[in-house]
Structure formats: structure tokens, C-alpha cells
Design a protein around this motif. Structure first.
Motif, PDB file in Angstrom:
ATOM      1  N   GLY A   1       0.812  -1.205   0.000  1.00 25.49           N
ATOM      2  CA  GLY A   1       0.000   0.000   0.000  1.00 25.49           C
ATOM      3  C   GLY A   1       0.844   1.252   0.000  1.00 25.49           C
ATOM      4  N   SER A   2       1.941   1.246   0.740  1.00 26.27           N
ATOM      5  CA  SER A   2       2.825   2.402   0.760  1.00 26.27           C
ATOM      6  C   SER A   2       3.460   2.636  -0.601  1.00 26.27           C
ATOM      7  N   LEU A   3       3.866   1.558  -1.244  1.00 26.89           N
ATOM      8  CA  LEU A   3       4.443   1.691  -2.583  1.00 26.89           C
ATOM      9  C   LEU A   3       3.410   2.251  -3.559  1.00 26.89           C
ATOM     10  N   ALA A   4       2.182   1.774  -3.465  1.00 22.82           N
ATOM     11  CA  ALA A   4       1.129   2.260  -4.369  1.00 22.82           C
ATOM     12  C   ALA A   4       0.814   3.726  -4.106  1.00 22.82           C
TER      13      ALA A   4
ATOM     14  N   LEU B   1      -9.810  17.160 -11.724  1.00 20.20           N
ATOM     15  CA  LEU B   1     -10.432  15.845 -11.882  1.00 20.20           C
ATOM     16  C   LEU B   1      -9.422  14.723 -11.680  1.00 20.20           C
ATOM     17  N   PHE B   2      -8.190  14.913 -12.174  1.00 18.21           N
ATOM     18  CA  PHE B   2      -7.149  13.907 -11.997  1.00 18.21           C
ATOM     19  C   PHE B   2      -6.825  13.741 -10.510  1.00 18.21           C
ATOM     20  N   GLY B   3      -6.709  14.852  -9.791  1.00 23.98           N
ATOM     21  CA  GLY B   3      -6.441  14.772  -8.358  1.00 23.98           C
ATOM     22  C   GLY B   3      -7.542  14.043  -7.613  1.00 23.98           C
ATOM     23  N   GLY B   4      -8.784  14.358  -7.947  1.00 22.94           N
ATOM     24  CA  GLY B   4      -9.897  13.658  -7.305  1.00 22.94           C
ATOM     25  C   GLY B   4      -9.922  12.184  -7.648  1.00 22.94           C
ATOM     26  N   GLY B   5      -9.635  11.861  -8.904  1.00 21.29           N
ATOM     27  CA  GLY B   5      -9.639  10.454  -9.313  1.00 21.29           C
ATOM     28  C   GLY B   5      -8.580   9.640  -8.595  1.00 21.29           C
ATOM     29  N   THR B   6      -7.379  10.175  -8.508  1.00 19.54           N
ATOM     30  CA  THR B   6      -6.312   9.416  -7.842  1.00 19.54           C
ATOM     31  C   THR B   6      -6.588   9.250  -6.352  1.00 19.54           C
ATOM     32  N   MET B   7      -7.222  10.247  -5.735  1.00 18.06           N
ATOM     33  CA  MET B   7      -7.539  10.118  -4.315  1.00 18.06           C
ATOM     34  C   MET B   7      -8.647   9.094  -4.073  1.00 18.06           C
ATOM     35  N   LEU B   8      -9.503   8.872  -5.059  1.00 18.27           N
ATOM     36  CA  LEU B   8     -10.486   7.802  -4.915  1.00 18.27           C
ATOM     37  C   LEU B   8      -9.810   6.437  -4.920  1.00 18.27           C
ATOM     38  N   VAL B   9      -8.673   6.344  -5.601  1.00 16.04           N
ATOM     39  CA  VAL B   9      -7.899   5.090  -5.576  1.00 16.04           C
ATOM     40  C   VAL B   9      -7.250   4.920  -4.198  1.00 16.04           C
ATOM     41  N   ARG B  10      -6.471   5.862  -3.749  1.00 18.35           N
ATOM     42  CA  ARG B  10      -5.849   6.007  -2.441  1.00 18.35           C
ATOM     43  C   ARG B  10      -5.639   4.697  -1.676  1.00 18.35           C
ATOM     44  N   PRO B  11      -4.578   3.969  -1.942  1.00 21.32           N
ATOM     45  CA  PRO B  11      -4.402   2.667  -1.304  1.00 21.32           C
ATOM     46  C   PRO B  11      -3.872   2.726   0.118  1.00 21.32           C
TER      47      PRO B  11
ATOM     48  N   LEU C   1       2.972  10.407 -20.627  1.00 21.64           N
ATOM     49  CA  LEU C   1       1.632  10.219 -20.094  1.00 21.64           C
ATOM     50  C   LEU C   1       1.288   8.736 -19.963  1.00 21.64           C
ATOM     51  N   TRP C   2       1.817   7.907 -20.858  1.00 21.67           N
ATOM     52  CA  TRP C   2       1.639   6.458 -20.710  1.00 21.67           C
ATOM     53  C   TRP C   2       2.284   5.968 -19.421  1.00 21.67           C
ATOM     54  N   LEU C   3       3.453   6.517 -19.073  1.00 24.27           N
ATOM     55  CA  LEU C   3       4.116   6.131 -17.831  1.00 24.27           C
ATOM     56  C   LEU C   3       3.297   6.562 -16.617  1.00 24.27           C
ATOM     57  N   VAL C   4       2.704   7.758 -16.691  1.00 28.30           N
ATOM     58  CA  VAL C   4       1.832   8.205 -15.604  1.00 28.30           C
ATOM     59  C   VAL C   4       0.622   7.275 -15.495  1.00 28.30           C
ATOM     60  N   ALA C   5       0.054   6.902 -16.636  1.00 27.60           N
ATOM     61  CA  ALA C   5      -1.082   5.973 -16.625  1.00 27.60           C
ATOM     62  C   ALA C   5      -0.689   4.646 -15.990  1.00 27.60           C
ATOM     63  N   ALA C   6       0.523   4.176 -16.274  1.00 21.96           N
ATOM     64  CA  ALA C   6       0.988   2.917 -15.681  1.00 21.96           C
ATOM     65  C   ALA C   6       1.062   3.024 -14.163  1.00 21.96           C
ATOM     66  N   ALA C   7       1.479   4.190 -13.664  1.00 20.34           N
ATOM     67  CA  ALA C   7       1.537   4.383 -12.210  1.00 20.34           C
ATOM     68  C   ALA C   7       0.142   4.326 -11.600  1.00 20.34           C
ATOM     69  N   VAL C   8      -0.832   4.945 -12.257  1.00 18.90           N
ATOM     70  CA  VAL C   8      -2.204   4.912 -11.748  1.00 18.90           C
ATOM     71  C   VAL C   8      -2.746   3.485 -11.756  1.00 18.90           C
ATOM     72  N   ILE C   9      -2.506   2.768 -12.839  1.00 15.23           N
ATOM     73  CA  ILE C   9      -3.012   1.388 -12.946  1.00 15.23           C
ATOM     74  C   ILE C   9      -2.367   0.497 -11.896  1.00 15.23           C
ATOM     75  N   THR C  10      -1.058   0.676 -11.690  1.00 16.50           N
ATOM     76  CA  THR C  10      -0.362  -0.122 -10.673  1.00 16.50           C
ATOM     77  C   THR C  10      -0.949   0.115  -9.293  1.00 16.50           C
ATOM     78  N   ALA C  11      -1.150   1.382  -8.933  1.00 15.66           N
ATOM     79  CA  ALA C  11      -1.729   1.702  -7.631  1.00 15.66           C
ATOM     80  C   ALA C  11      -3.131   1.125  -7.492  1.00 15.66           C
ATOM     81  N   THR C  12      -3.903   1.150  -8.557  1.00 14.48           N
ATOM     82  CA  THR C  12      -5.263   0.602  -8.509  1.00 14.48           C
ATOM     83  C   THR C  12      -5.245  -0.895  -8.310  1.00 14.48           C
ATOM     84  N   ALA C  13      -4.321  -1.578  -8.987  1.00 12.71           N
ATOM     85  CA  ALA C  13      -4.222  -3.028  -8.835  1.00 12.71           C
ATOM     86  C   ALA C  13      -3.912  -3.409  -7.393  1.00 12.71           C
ATOM     87  N   VAL C  14      -3.031  -2.627  -6.745  1.00 15.51           N
ATOM     88  CA  VAL C  14      -2.736  -2.878  -5.336  1.00 15.51           C
ATOM     89  C   VAL C  14      -3.979  -2.630  -4.481  1.00 15.51           C
TER      90      VAL C  14
END
Length: 409
Positions: free
Chosen positions: A16-19, A99-109, A140-153
Motif C-alpha cells: 500500500g505504501s508503494l502504491a 479531476l485527476f487529483g480527485g480520481g487518484t484520491m479515490l484510488v488512495r491505497p 503520459l503512458w508512464l503516468v497511466a501505468a503508475a495509476v493502474i499499478t496503484a489501482t491493482a494494489v
């Protein structure tokens, strides 16, 4: 006494910390994505974008976590990343940042801690280094990968405990607001952006293998400027394309007839040129303007350009059903907002490349008496500059290989 976790937060884990660090790095990458655009690369815009990210994060900071909200948040963040390169104005960047900030905080692992901070610094450094050697789209693809990784966690983390009904309603309101705002803004970007081919389409440029470009004029005919522009074009031996407003044609059809007789190409640019009729799924503006052309020159254009470039899939269908082509542009002078003719010429020449469709305005919103001397003064500078660059202005039908006119039904 052992400190209790925040209500609704999953237990702190190394994953969770890594995500969490990955999400913080993704936010940094979003700012880098904005700065990679030359139109918004300045300190003021980046500061506003950073504030937008903080605002979006603050909006969702107290929202309890769940797997469903994590998926919704990831989808919002990814849509924002997809939309970001399609616009180049600071206002859009700020809205997408919120919107991006709100979206990532909804993931918030998990909550930020030392591991998350180290991960964010390393991830941010990687993205910063990547920006120097890769295209903005890859960044931007790399940023998307970070979001997807955090979501998977996050999807492997425990779900919410039960919440009081009032809390659930408040959380649902926040999530629904973010989703509705994202969908609405996606439609706005699609309707307003010439590069957004997924929302009604439109031709933005011609073939790039020749030296031809097309000079186009919108919002006329104009009682003063249009005849002067035609005279300059004739002096240089150049033909251009004039997208005309139906009500201005009816006000003085003689100018449209003179353009047609001179061999200039005329196109349909709606009847009223207002801010809302393009939203009508039936879009009767198209046929009404074709009727104005029939009265003025006895034939109807093949090419249509929507006012301000605003279109919907419904409007595009009406254009297709009339056997016409929807044409936009890829170089704009912004000549409606300046009186500096040299600046207008520099903007056009800076973007002029083989196949370019160049946008100028011989009128404003179909007002035949609008003052457009800035375009008249800039046109010789543009024509001389295009010649110096080895570019040949032609009519749009020649550049695109379309027809010019069709029988009026």
C-alpha cells in the motif's frame, strides 16, 4: 495505546505504501505532462495546475475507500490523461488537474509514510528523466501505468466497513459529481478541439508530401474586408477558401457571387453562427445556409466548417447525409483577438507546413460590418512568407481532393 487506522482506510502495508508513492509520482508526472506542452509551459500555469491537483485531492480526501471507488477513480484519472494532449490552454489543464487529483484520491491505497515518500521521489525522478528523452505521449503512458499499478494494489486491499446512511450518501454525491464532471468535460473537449477526431471528426489537414497549403477565411462575407482580401489574392495569383455565414450571404449576396466568379472557393459556415444551434441533433442550419448559397450563386458547397469548430456526432451525421465534408484546421492566427497584423502573420507562418489548413477571419460571427483590417494588412505578409518557405496556397478542394460544389436539393 496503539493508534487506530483512519476510518475506512485499509491497514498500512508495504504494498500500500508503494502504491501511494506511485500515485504521488503520477501527480508529479501530470504536471510534467502539462509542462511538456509549449503553449502552457510557464511557472504561472504549472502553479495553478499544482493547486488544481491539491483541490481535487482535498475534495476526496475524506471519502472512505472501496474497490468500486478505486476503479471509478482510476477511470477518471486515465480519461484525464487521455484528454490532456488534446488541448493546449491553461484553463483545460487546470480542470483536468482537479479531476485527476480527485480520481487518484479515490484510488488512495494507503496513507503517505516514509516508504511512500521514497517511492514518490524515485518515481518522480524517473518521470522527470523520461521527459528529457521521450515524447510527451510516452510520458503520459508512464503516468497511466503508475495509476493502474496503484489501482491493482488497492483492489487487493480490504473493502469498506459499513457506514451510516448519511455518510454513504455524502460519499456517493462526491463520486457522482466527479464522474458527471468528467463525462461532461470529455464532451466539451471533443466538441471544441480540432484534434479530437472521436467526437464528430473533421478534416484538419491535407497531404503532407507536397508543398501545398490552404488559406481559409471564416465568418464572412464582409462588406469591407472580403473584397480587399480578394483583390490581394488576385494580385498574388492565389486562390483561397471562404467559409461563409448564411445570414451574411442573404444580407449582401453580391460579394459571395463575386468570390465565386473570381474562382475562389466558398464553403458553408452555418446560418446564424451562434453559440447553441450546433447542439440541435437535427441541425437545420446546414440546409438553410445551402439555400442561401443556391440563391446567391445557383449551386451549393461541398465543404462545411462548424462555427468555432464546435460539433457533435449528430451534427457530423447531418453533414454526411448532405454528402458534404466537415473541415476544420490545424493552424489558427487568433486574429479575432489582436490588431497586430505582424503577429497574425507570424502565428500563421510559424505553423505553416505542407498540408496545413490555415485559419483566418474576414468577418466576425457573420457581421458584414465587422472591422477586419488586421487580416487585410496581414495577408501580404503571410503570402510573402509562404512563398519564402516554398509553400503554395491552393483551394481546399485541391488540397484535399474533394469536389467543390454539388447540386442543391
Amino acid at each position: 495505546m496503539k493508534r487506530m487506522d483512519t476510518v475506512g482506510a485499509p491497514p498500512r502495508t508495504e504494498a500500500g505504501s508503494l502504491a501511494t508513492g506511485a500515485l504521488l509520482a503520477a501527480a508529479f508526472g501530470f504536471v510534467l505532462g502539462v509542462s511538456a506542452n509549449p503553449h502552457t509551459n510557464h511557472a504561472g500555469t504549472l502553479a495553478i495546475v499544482a493547486a488544481g491537483l491539491a483541490a481535487g485531492a482535498a475534495t476526496t480526501a475524506r471519502v472512505p475507500q472501496s474497490r468500486t471507488r478505486a476503479v471509478i477513480g482510476a477511470a477518471v484519472a486515465l480519461v484525464c490523461l487521455w484528454l490532456l494532449p488534446q488541448r493546449d490552454d491553461a484553463g483545460t489543464a487546470v480542470i483536468l488537474a482537479v479531476l485527476f487529483g480527485g480520481g487518484t484520491m479515490l484510488v488512495r491505497p494507503g496513507r503517505p509514510d516514509r516508504t511512500a515518500a521514497v517511492t514518490a521521489v524515485i518515481g518522480g525522478g524517473v518521470l522527470l528523466a523520461a521527459r528529457a528523452v521521450v515524447a510527451p505521449a510516452v510520458l503520459l503512458w508512464l503516468v497511466a501505468a503508475a495509476v493502474i499499478t496503484a489501482t491493482a494494489v488497492r483492489l487487493r486491499a480490504p473493502g469498506d466497513a459499513s457506514k451510516p446512511k448519511t455518510t454513504r450518501r455524502r460519499v456517493s454525491a462526491v463520486v457522482v459529481t466527479i464522474v458527471v464532471a468528467t463525462v461532461a468535460f470529455t464532451g466539451y473537449v471533443g466538441a471544441e478541439s480540432p484534434r479530437a477526431a472521436w467526437f464528430g471528426g473533421g478534416i484538419t489537414h491535407g497531404p503532407t508530401h507536397s508543398n501545398e497549403v490552404a488559406i481559409t477565411f471564416d465568418d464572412g462575407p464582409n462588406l469591407d474586408a472580403t473584397p480587399k482580401i480578394m483583390a490581394i489574392l488576385d494580385r498574388y495569383g492565389v486562390k483561397a477558401t471562404f467559409f461563409e455565414v448564411g445570414k451574411a450571404i442573404d444580407a449582401d449576396p453580391q460579394i459571395t457571387r463575386a468570390l465565386y466568379d473570381d474562382g475562389q472557393l466558398v464553403g458553408n459556415h452555418s446560418y446564424h453562427h451562434d453559440q447553441w444551434r450546433w447542439l440541435d441533433p437535427r441541425y437545420p442550419e446546414l440546409a438553410r445556409t445551402q439555400a442561401a448559397f443556391r440563391r446567391a450563386i445557383g449551386t451549393c458547397p461541398v465543404l462545411y466548417r462548424p462555427p468555432h469548430g464546435e460539433r457533435t456526432p449528430f451534427l457530423a451525421r447531418v453533414v454526411h447525409d448532405h454528402h458534404m465534408h466537415l473541415v476544420l484546421w490545424n493552424v489558427s492566427a487568433g486574429d479575432w483577438a489582436t490588431d497586430d497584423a505582424a503577429l497574425v502573420a507570424r502565428r500563421i507562418l510559424a505553423g505553416a507546413r505542407p498540408g496545413a489548413i490555415l485559419l483566418l477571419h474576414d468577418g466576425l460571427d457573420g457581421n458584414p460590418q465587422a472591422k477586419r483590417e488586421v487580416v487585410v494588412r496581414s495577408l501580404p505578409l503571410i503570402l510573402d512568407g509562404l512563398r519564402a518557405k516554398g509553400l503554395q496556397p491552393v483551394r481546399l478542394d485541391q488540397l484535399l481532393g474533394t469536389g467543390a460544389y454539388l447540386s442543391c436539393s
